[in-house]
Design a protein around this motif. Sequence first.
Motif, PDB file in Angstrom:
ATOM      1  N   UNK A   9       0.831  -1.211   0.000  1.00  0.00           N
ATOM      2  CA  UNK A   9       0.000   0.000   0.000  1.00  0.00           C
ATOM      3  C   UNK A   9       0.863   1.258   0.000  1.00  0.00           C
ATOM      4  N   UNK A  10       1.961   1.235   0.750  1.00  0.00           N
ATOM      5  CA  UNK A  10       2.851   2.399   0.780  1.00  0.00           C
ATOM      6  C   UNK A  10       3.487   2.623  -0.588  1.00  0.00           C
ATOM      7  N   UNK A  11       3.934   1.529  -1.235  1.00  0.00           N
ATOM      8  CA  UNK A  11       4.537   1.662  -2.566  1.00  0.00           C
ATOM      9  C   UNK A  11       3.515   2.189  -3.566  1.00  0.00           C
ATOM     10  N   UNK A  12       2.262   1.692  -3.485  1.00  0.00           N
ATOM     11  CA  UNK A  12       1.224   2.170  -4.401  1.00  0.00           C
ATOM     12  C   UNK A  12       0.942   3.651  -4.209  1.00  0.00           C
ATOM     13  N   UNK A  13       0.927   4.109  -2.955  1.00  0.00           N
ATOM     14  CA  UNK A  13       0.709   5.535  -2.712  1.00  0.00           C
ATOM     15  C   UNK A  13       1.874   6.381  -3.208  1.00  0.00           C
ATOM     16  N   UNK A  14       3.089   5.853  -3.058  1.00  0.00           N
ATOM     17  CA  UNK A  14       4.253   6.614  -3.519  1.00  0.00           C
ATOM     18  C   UNK A  14       4.253   6.785  -5.037  1.00  0.00           C
ATOM     19  N   UNK A  15       3.657   5.831  -5.761  1.00  0.00           N
ATOM     20  CA  UNK A  15       3.618   5.961  -7.216  1.00  0.00           C
ATOM     21  C   UNK A  15       2.778   7.145  -7.671  1.00  0.00           C
ATOM     22  N   UNK A  16       1.875   7.624  -6.811  1.00  0.00           N
ATOM     23  CA  UNK A  16       1.047   8.785  -7.152  1.00  0.00           C
ATOM     24  C   UNK A  16       1.648  10.093  -6.633  1.00  0.00           C
ATOM     25  N   UNK A  17       2.860  10.043  -6.120  1.00  0.00           N
ATOM     26  CA  UNK A  17       3.501  11.237  -5.609  1.00  0.00           C
ATOM     27  C   UNK A  17       3.987  12.092  -6.778  1.00  0.00           C
ATOM     28  N   UNK A  18       3.630  13.380  -6.845  1.00  0.00           N
ATOM     29  CA  UNK A  18       4.101  14.218  -7.956  1.00  0.00           C
ATOM     30  C   UNK A  18       5.580  14.567  -7.795  1.00  0.00           C
ATOM     31  N   UNK A  19       6.323  14.404  -8.861  1.00  0.00           N
ATOM     32  CA  UNK A  19       7.755  14.714  -8.864  1.00  0.00           C
ATOM     33  C   UNK A  19       8.080  15.522 -10.117  1.00  0.00           C
ATOM     34  N   UNK A  20       9.230  16.154 -10.100  1.00  0.00           N
ATOM     35  CA  UNK A  20       9.685  16.947 -11.246  1.00  0.00           C
ATOM     36  C   UNK A  20      10.355  16.026 -12.261  1.00  0.00           C
ATOM     37  N   UNK A  21       9.915  16.079 -13.495  1.00  0.00           N
ATOM     38  CA  UNK A  21      10.515  15.259 -14.535  1.00  0.00           C
ATOM     39  C   UNK A  21      11.857  15.853 -14.948  1.00  0.00           C
ATOM     40  N   UNK A  52      12.399  14.608 -22.982  1.00  0.00           N
ATOM     41  CA  UNK A  52      11.193  14.891 -22.222  1.00  0.00           C
ATOM     42  C   UNK A  52      10.582  16.176 -22.775  1.00  0.00           C
ATOM     43  N   UNK A  53       9.362  16.484 -22.345  1.00  0.00           N
ATOM     44  CA  UNK A  53       8.681  17.689 -22.813  1.00  0.00           C
ATOM     45  C   UNK A  53       9.349  18.915 -22.204  1.00  0.00           C
ATOM     46  N   UNK A 104      11.695  19.385 -16.437  1.00  0.00           N
ATOM     47  CA  UNK A 104      10.428  19.542 -17.137  1.00  0.00           C
ATOM     48  C   UNK A 104       9.293  19.790 -16.163  1.00  0.00           C
ATOM     49  N   UNK A 105       8.081  19.444 -16.591  1.00  0.00           N
ATOM     50  CA  UNK A 105       6.916  19.623 -15.738  1.00  0.00           C
ATOM     51  C   UNK A 105       6.803  18.534 -14.684  1.00  0.00           C
ATOM     52  N   UNK A 106       5.827  18.681 -13.806  1.00  0.00           N
ATOM     53  CA  UNK A 106       5.601  17.702 -12.744  1.00  0.00           C
ATOM     54  C   UNK A 106       4.738  16.557 -13.270  1.00  0.00           C
ATOM     55  N   UNK A 107       5.152  15.329 -12.927  1.00  0.00           N
ATOM     56  CA  UNK A 107       4.421  14.118 -13.313  1.00  0.00           C
ATOM     57  C   UNK A 107       4.351  13.200 -12.101  1.00  0.00           C
ATOM     58  N   UNK A 124       4.753   7.342 -13.399  1.00  0.00           N
ATOM     59  CA  UNK A 124       5.050   7.679 -14.792  1.00  0.00           C
ATOM     60  C   UNK A 124       6.539   7.977 -14.960  1.00  0.00           C
ATOM     61  N   UNK A 125       7.142   8.641 -13.982  1.00  0.00           N
ATOM     62  CA  UNK A 125       8.566   8.971 -14.053  1.00  0.00           C
ATOM     63  C   UNK A 125       9.425   7.712 -14.093  1.00  0.00           C
ATOM     64  N   UNK A 126       9.051   6.697 -13.311  1.00  0.00           N
ATOM     65  CA  UNK A 126       9.851   5.470 -13.243  1.00  0.00           C
ATOM     66  C   UNK A 126       9.634   4.565 -14.445  1.00  0.00           C
ATOM     67  N   UNK A 127       8.391   4.516 -14.945  1.00  0.00           N
ATOM     68  CA  UNK A 127       8.059   3.538 -15.984  1.00  0.00           C
ATOM     69  C   UNK A 127       7.854   4.189 -17.342  1.00  0.00           C
ATOM     70  N   UNK A 128       8.309   5.429 -17.524  1.00  0.00           N
ATOM     71  CA  UNK A 128       8.108   6.097 -18.807  1.00  0.00           C
ATOM     72  C   UNK A 128       8.848   5.385 -19.937  1.00  0.00           C
TER      73      UNK A 128
END
Length: 446
Positions: free
Chosen positions: A187-199, A357-358, A423-426, A430-434
């Motif tokens: 559950x913690x890993x799943x929540x971290x995947x939705x954390x916004x980070x700078x691309x 990246x964009x 770039x922008x925030x994602x 998405x950042x890890x699996x782009x």
Amino acid sequence: MTEALPPSALLMLLASLRDRALAADTLNALAFSIANDTFPLLSFRQALVFAQRGTGFELLCVSGLAKPTEDSPYLVWLRPASRWIGEQVADDQPAWLARDACQPPDDIADGWTEWWPAGAWCLPVHSKHGERLGLVVYLLDAAPDDRLPSLLQGLRSTWAYAWTALTGRQKRPRWRPTRRQLAVLGAIVALLLFLPVRQTALAPAEVVSRQAEIISSPIDGVIARMDVRPNQPVKAGTPLFQLDETTLRSRADVLQKEAAVADAELVAATQRSFDNPQSKNELTLLDARLQERRAELDGVRAQLERTRVMSPRAGVAVYSDPNDWIGKPVVTGERILRVADPAVPAMQIELPVADAIALEPGSQVTLYLAAYPLQPLHGTIIETSYEARPNDDGIVAYRLLASVDGSPAHARLGLHGTAKLYGGRVLLGYYLFRRPLAAFRAWTGL
């Protein structure tokens, strides 16, 4: 056999067996000691030493044999027999297996009848963490004395210690999470995947000048000398390099003489035209030939004036090495050097297509120079190329130009480093699996 030995002799024998086990320098030497040195203690028919290999066993030593023949019928039968014996010995305590009492499978029972006596005494060897290292099997005609297992407990511990030291299997107990802990961690890993980070992206970069002019060869020729050194400050009108004039001067001399001849011919024809009317027809042809020679001569003289290239502006001469250019043939328009203004530095970035990246003008850039890793340069993107082209290393990349904030003294032209583009925030997922996602879609077409 133990009843025939006095207590003092028994203790000395056990001590001797421990010393020999500790003196073994290889696992095979330890197995040989276990299989042969214990005969005065047990008077066995035969002793077998097996090493645990997953769910099966590997035969290390047979008493009385230096090296058993691997393809003998007896050793072929021992492979399934050792696995069956290992299943009968479930814990770390010695076990007596009698042929009539344990009822082995038919194939094992037939081999037992042919090669083994009435019973087998099995001594498992376990590490201090409970892992079974091996199995020692003594073939006896009768069950051993009930006091023997307690007497051999110390000797078995010595075998296990030496076995562990020789095989390097000293392991600490592994921590195994419970299902609840795994669920919380998931559950913690799943929540971290939705954390916004700078691309971000990394790309090689170079410090260049925003106000630089490329100096190319004005004509075809060979460079005779370079009048400036690399990174030398120059002013407007400073000589930069000189092309060889030998061919052009020779051509000018020839054309000058040809023009003189054509001029003399024209004068002679003009004089003849007073007496001979037919000579007037030659005047037009000879005049045209004279004009042609003079035009060619003027062209060669114009090229001679262009053999010495001057700096069109003030700045710094940027190129590699004078020895790379002296004596080198060049063509018209070939780039020789650049005259750049060092007071207006910029970052020239080559972003590979795979890492793109964009990015938009105004995106932040940080350049970590190889010469000054602790003093990064900061700036923003001012130009981006929409077409990717191969660079000098053959990597297809986009070329970006970024400004440099302030006036840092270490932002010297020609320095290289690694630029970090923001770039922008994602989302973190998405950042890890782009890149894996892009590769998956490229392969599958989904």
